[in-house]
Design an enzyme around this catalytic site. Structure first.
Site, PDB file in Angstrom:
ATOM      1  N   ASP A 189      -1.136   6.531   6.315  1.00  0.00           N
ATOM      2  CA  ASP A 189      -2.293   5.729   5.925  1.00  0.00           C
ATOM      3  C   ASP A 189      -2.569   4.762   7.075  1.00  0.00           C
ATOM      4  OD1 ASP A 189      -4.109   3.938   4.897  1.00  0.00           O
ATOM      5  OD2 ASP A 189      -2.946   3.449   3.100  1.00  0.00           O
ATOM      6  N   LYS A 249     -12.182  -1.398   7.367  1.00  0.00           N
ATOM      7  CA  LYS A 249     -11.481  -2.426   8.114  1.00  0.00           C
ATOM      8  C   LYS A 249     -11.935  -2.421   9.581  1.00  0.00           C
ATOM      9  CE  LYS A 249      -8.276  -1.983   4.547  1.00  0.00           C
ATOM     10  NZ  LYS A 249      -8.464  -3.165   3.762  1.00  0.00           N
ATOM     11  N   TRP A 270       0.817  -1.208   0.000  1.00  0.00           N
ATOM     12  CA  TRP A 270       0.000   0.000   0.000  1.00  0.00           C
ATOM     13  C   TRP A 270       0.853   1.261   0.000  1.00  0.00           C
ATOM     14  CZ3 TRP A 270      -4.623  -0.236  -1.809  1.00  0.00           C
ATOM     15  CH2 TRP A 270      -5.312  -1.456  -1.741  1.00  0.00           C
TER      16      TRP A 270
END
Lengths: 426, 426
Positions: free
Chosen positions: A237, A261, A167
């Site tokens: 992030d 999530k 990511w």
């Protein structure tokens, strides 16, 4: 019993021995009559009498915990059962408003109360300082990969990236369109199993920001502490460990997280940004990618993802009710220790590739020494209602995502299954 | 009766005279005990016996239509009651999957079945040709205002806009960042009450596309037919009349719509685009704003707004079950005619500023001759459960949005109220 019954709406109370109850019911696709109900929504009345001779259906019991699975998906992911129950109870008519949250004008007083409470609860959870804005946006972390440099940089500005997984790498690549990013450390050559020593980082002297992915969902690598930018600010992030533990927000210029999530359904992206960073977007920034527009309009410039924000609000409320993020972290550590311990004590039958100091409390990737057994492992686990254990398609193996909402019982059941599987296949 | 009961899950069937039913219940904020249930989700058991002596609660009946309002909001807006009921029934455990739609991996077979069926049903509804892609995106129409020129134009390309209301004007202004747009007709000087004659439009010979807003939500102006672009393609914002009537998709290069008016909750944007237009995005297009990425990945490049897409799917299913868009248009015409007729026959007490030929079937703006009565009108209507009738803050007056999901009964009740109000205030 009586005290409970006084709290029920009239319409659900048996008024006389032959009264009918209107029940919201769950469809079962294996039954034609019931599927018909599901489509056409004709209320089914159940005659509630002592003399009922209704035949008992062959359909297995489908209530609550018995038919819920333990869902180890990486996101969208498991949500707290009580939050889902509450959302279900008020889906058709939110708290006497006469409408669903999905039907509310985003500028009406009902929804304003929802989004304002969601923000207030999130601020309480993370102890967010006054000089930070909280934005509820759309487009996921991937949209932030562009939005951040568009707002914080001019096209020639340098930016530093510490890349500890896929990511962070994606964020780096997307930012190349809008600034001059540099990877100052990458874990790729070691298959993303480490967090670097912060002292060894060679930061660019003029970098506008230093970007990290606080928890790499695919590789299971998590920052336990944070580097200090030499210049500029720290941007993180936190999609996959947002609200999983206390965080000192003041160390960051910007924190972003896809909700799907730990704190809600997909379709909501939360951005926490220091207010003095807002207002310098590049000229060709789409209006929807300008933090200033959203901050000035309290996330209501255009229609926000209302139902998703409502769900996040219910989760925040639940996290506060559980005792806040210190308590949540304690629970998460207990679950993670149980699972990592089972892996480490399996004499190599199970293996977690991640360096111990960098192991994620949220995403636990592991492999089998006998890799040809992995498909069988996943298949057998699913039969035990332990689902979504397959590792990301880019890395293979298994991955158990054990977010806030995963109960300890889910991890205990997984560990018991792992031991049993090992006993049968060692 | 027996045949219905055989379709019920065991757990909801009375097994013996003293059996308990576990009911998903709706919270009622006026009752502490019940609010407690809503928060902590303890199932309440109701003893269902002929001899029940449970006291009857003083709480008024709160079932179904009695406590639903008629919601005339412009969006987010009313959804079909049966769709909401279905979503409620399966929110906690979708069709035996053991999880909520909100918890499903977007790459799992369950969600794939949902998004694929949603697309197939939408294709059936609108008879979408094979050479068009259907994309489920985020960010609302406002994101499309940038995404369209970023994908269809180079920065110096000319584009034509016919501006019939505020939304067309917003689309025009945003596109200035990414192409060279020109307003070839604007209804602004006439307060956006008309659709132009197509013959009189002076189109730019090299325009890459001609943009219209097919239905202006604020001003209640709707295209009944569509202009033919001299060059390039026709692009239409159909946010507020999407799926309200049949549309010949082949006349358009691109159709886009925020879902939150006619087909779902906010947070989902639907784009129908001719495939040969995909793949030419400007270099600095954020990856999330590139149609190619979404088309190649079937709207699953990143995590889509899964629950919103599911809700759209339920609405599409419902529209098909009602007989498709020809039947929907018939119902919408009937509702709109009833309301416009009441306005036109009020001897000027109510006024609709829009030219008759351009009046929207979806959004009906109207004013009172005695404008000082408007606040009273809105207040009294709300007492009758006719809510969200206030006009957009930019134009004032009233607006009744009567989307697909507004039942005829809602319009009938509004019209009866209007007549009654007039009788009392004329």
């Amino acid at each position: 019993m009586a005290s409970k019954l006084t709290s029920l709406p009239n319409s659900l109370l048996p008024k006389n021995p032959n009264s009918h109850l209107l029940l919201p019911l769950k469809p079962n696709s294996s039954t034609a009559t019931f599927a018909n109900f599901a489509t056409h929504n004709k209320p089914i009345s159940i005659r509630c009498t002592a003399a009922s001779t209704a035949p008992v259906s062959p359909i297995p019991a489908t209530e609550d915990s018995e038919d819920r699975v333990f869902n180890f998906a990486a996101g969208p992911a498991i949500l707290p059962a009580n939050v889902l129950k509450k959302a279900q109870a008020e889906l058709y008519n939110w708290r006497g408003s006469g409408m669903s949250v999905m039907e509310m004008s985003h500028r009406g007083k009902e929804f304003l109360s929802i989004i304002q409470k969601a923000e207030a609860d999130l601020r309480a959870l993370l102890n967010i300082p006054e000089d930070y804005a909280v934005l509820f946006l759309q487009g996921g972390a991937t949209t932030q990969f562009a939005m951040i440099p568009l707002n914080l940089c001019k096209p020639d500005d340098p930016v530093d990236f510490v890349v500890t997984g896929s990511w962070g790498d994606k964020a780096f690549k997307e930012s190349q369109k809008f600034c001059k990013p540099k990877v100052i450390w990458s874990g790729k050559s070691e298959k993303y199993t480490k967090i670097p020593s912060f002292d060894a980082l060679e930061q660019s002297p003029d970098a506008k920001y230093l970007h990290i992915c606080a928890n790499e969902t695919i590789h299971g690598v998590e920052f336990k502490d944070y580097p200090t930018p030499k210049n500029g600010i720290l941007v993180a992030d936190m999609s996959s460990n947002f609200c999983s533990k206390p965080v000192d927000v003041s160390k960051f210029g910007l924190i972003y997280a896809g909700a799907q999530k730990n704190v809600g359904p997909s379709g909501v992206t939360i951005v926490i940004i220091k207010k003095d960073l807002i207002g310098n977007a590049q000229e060709t920034t789409p209006v929807m990618l300008d933090y200033k527009i959203h901050a000035e309009n309290n996330s209501l410039y255009n229609t926000p993802p209302c139902f998703g924000i409502y769900m996040c609000g219910l989760v925040f409320e639940d996290l506060l009710a559980q005792g806040g993020l210190t308590e949540i972290e304690r629970k998460n550590k207990k679950k993670a220790e149980l699972l990592y311990s089972a892996i480490d004590k399996s004499n190599g039958f199970y293996r977690c590739p991640v360096e111990k100091s960098a192991r994620s409390l949220m995403n636990v990737p592991f492999t089998l020494e006998k890799s040809d057994l992995e498909a069988e492992f996943i298949k057998e686990a699913a039969k035990e209602k332990l689902v979504q254990l397959k590792g990301h398609r880019s890395v293979g193996g298994m991955r158990a995502s054990i977010y806030n909402a995963m109960p300890l019982a889910g991890v205990e059941k997984l560990v018991a299954f792992m031991k049993n599987f090992q006993a049968r296949h060692a």
